[in-house]
Design an enzyme around this catalytic site. Sequence first.
Site, short mmCIF file in Angstrom:
data_model
loop_
_atom_site.label_atom_id
_atom_site.label_comp_id
_atom_site.label_asym_id
_atom_site.label_seq_id
_atom_site.Cartn_x
_atom_site.Cartn_y
_atom_site.Cartn_z
N PRO A 164 -3.67 -1.58 1.38
CA PRO A 164 -4.08 -2.98 1.56
C PRO A 164 -2.87 -3.91 1.50
O PRO A 164 -1.83 -3.56 0.91
CB PRO A 164 -5.02 -3.24 0.37
CG PRO A 164 -5.45 -1.89 -0.10
CD PRO A 164 -4.33 -0.95 0.24
N HIS A 165 -3.04 -5.10 2.11
CA HIS A 165 -2.03 -6.17 2.10
C HIS A 165 -0.73 -5.72 2.77
O HIS A 165 0.34 -6.25 2.49
CB HIS A 165 -1.72 -6.64 0.67
CG HIS A 165 -2.94 -6.77 -0.19
ND1 HIS A 165 -3.99 -7.60 0.15
CD2 HIS A 165 -3.30 -6.15 -1.34
CE1 HIS A 165 -4.95 -7.48 -0.77
NE2 HIS A 165 -4.56 -6.60 -1.67
N ARG A 166 -0.82 -4.72 3.62
CA ARG A 166 0.36 -4.17 4.33
C ARG A 166 1.40 -3.62 3.38
O ARG A 166 2.58 -3.52 3.71
CB ARG A 166 1.00 -5.24 5.23
CG ARG A 166 -0.02 -5.96 6.05
CD ARG A 166 0.31 -6.02 7.50
NE ARG A 166 -0.91 -6.43 8.19
CZ ARG A 166 -1.17 -6.18 9.45
NH1 ARG A 166 -0.32 -5.52 10.16
NH2 ARG A 166 -2.27 -6.55 10.00
N LEU A 167 0.96 -3.23 2.20
CA LEU A 167 1.91 -2.61 1.25
C LEU A 167 1.86 -1.10 1.45
O LEU A 167 1.60 -0.32 0.51
CB LEU A 167 1.56 -3.01 -0.19
CG LEU A 167 1.53 -4.52 -0.43
CD1 LEU A 167 1.19 -4.84 -1.89
CD2 LEU A 167 2.90 -5.14 -0.09
N HIS A 168 2.06 -0.70 2.70
CA HIS A 168 1.94 0.71 3.07
C HIS A 168 3.00 1.55 2.37
O HIS A 168 4.08 1.05 2.05
CB HIS A 168 2.09 0.87 4.58
CG HIS A 168 1.34 -0.14 5.36
ND1 HIS A 168 -0.01 -0.39 5.14
CD2 HIS A 168 1.73 -1.00 6.35
CE1 HIS A 168 -0.40 -1.35 5.98
NE2 HIS A 168 0.62 -1.73 6.70
#
Length: 194
Positions: free
Chosen positions: A171-175
């Site tokens: 989530p939140h582009r915290l890949h």
Amino acid sequence: MEFNCDPVPQFAAWFAEAEMHEPNDPNAMSLATVDVNGAPHVRIVLCKGFDAAGLRFFTNMESNKGHDLAAHPHAAVCFHWKSLSRQVRAEGTVQKLPAAEDDAYFHTRHRDSQIGAWASQQSRPLESGIKLTTEFHQIKNKFTDQAIPRPPYWGGYLIIPHRIEFWQQRPHRLHERMLYTRENGEWQQMRLYP
Ligand SMILES: Cc1cc2nc3c(=O)[nH]c(=O)nc-3n(C[C@H](O)[C@H](O)[C@H](O)COP(=O)(O)O)c2cc1C
């Protein structure tokens, strides 16, 4: 997420999950090559095995990708497992598989696919679809009641990776990204910002 310190068992674990979750072709990978002029080309092929030695795929060696690999024996591949929101990239040098391995794999293929390998001059111009079907049936008749030999131009390649990256969507582009690089035969591991 915990990652194995060796990318091969890490890949095996993700591949096994992809086999359970992907509706089609979990072994499909985009294969990028570079032609004699330095231009890149990408297409999908099926990964037909992987281990500590590398990743294997099979094709017509007189195809465009075959010519690219003859000029530049380097490739990059990318798996995208949509159902798991995962990507794996690998880059490395490429070697032809030994003929014995080409033969062994060729003979596991469905008989019609073996005939198809004889019928297709992959990547070269084809006058009409009917021509291909006609040639397929001519070859089928020629080999009636006989084992089909492997065409000399059909075989496999081994991609020997020196770089493998695992990407997991978060989530939140915290890949999460875990990069493995091989130096002097040893794999090093490093996390990357997404
Ligand atoms: C799902 C899928 C799997 C494919 N698997 C292979 C394969 O294993 N080997 C192959 O030569 N072509 C395979 N193809 C066809 C290639 O993408 C490509 O069209 C063909 O190999 C010719 O590429 P080239 O002209 O760049 O050499 C596959 C295509 C798709 C969509």
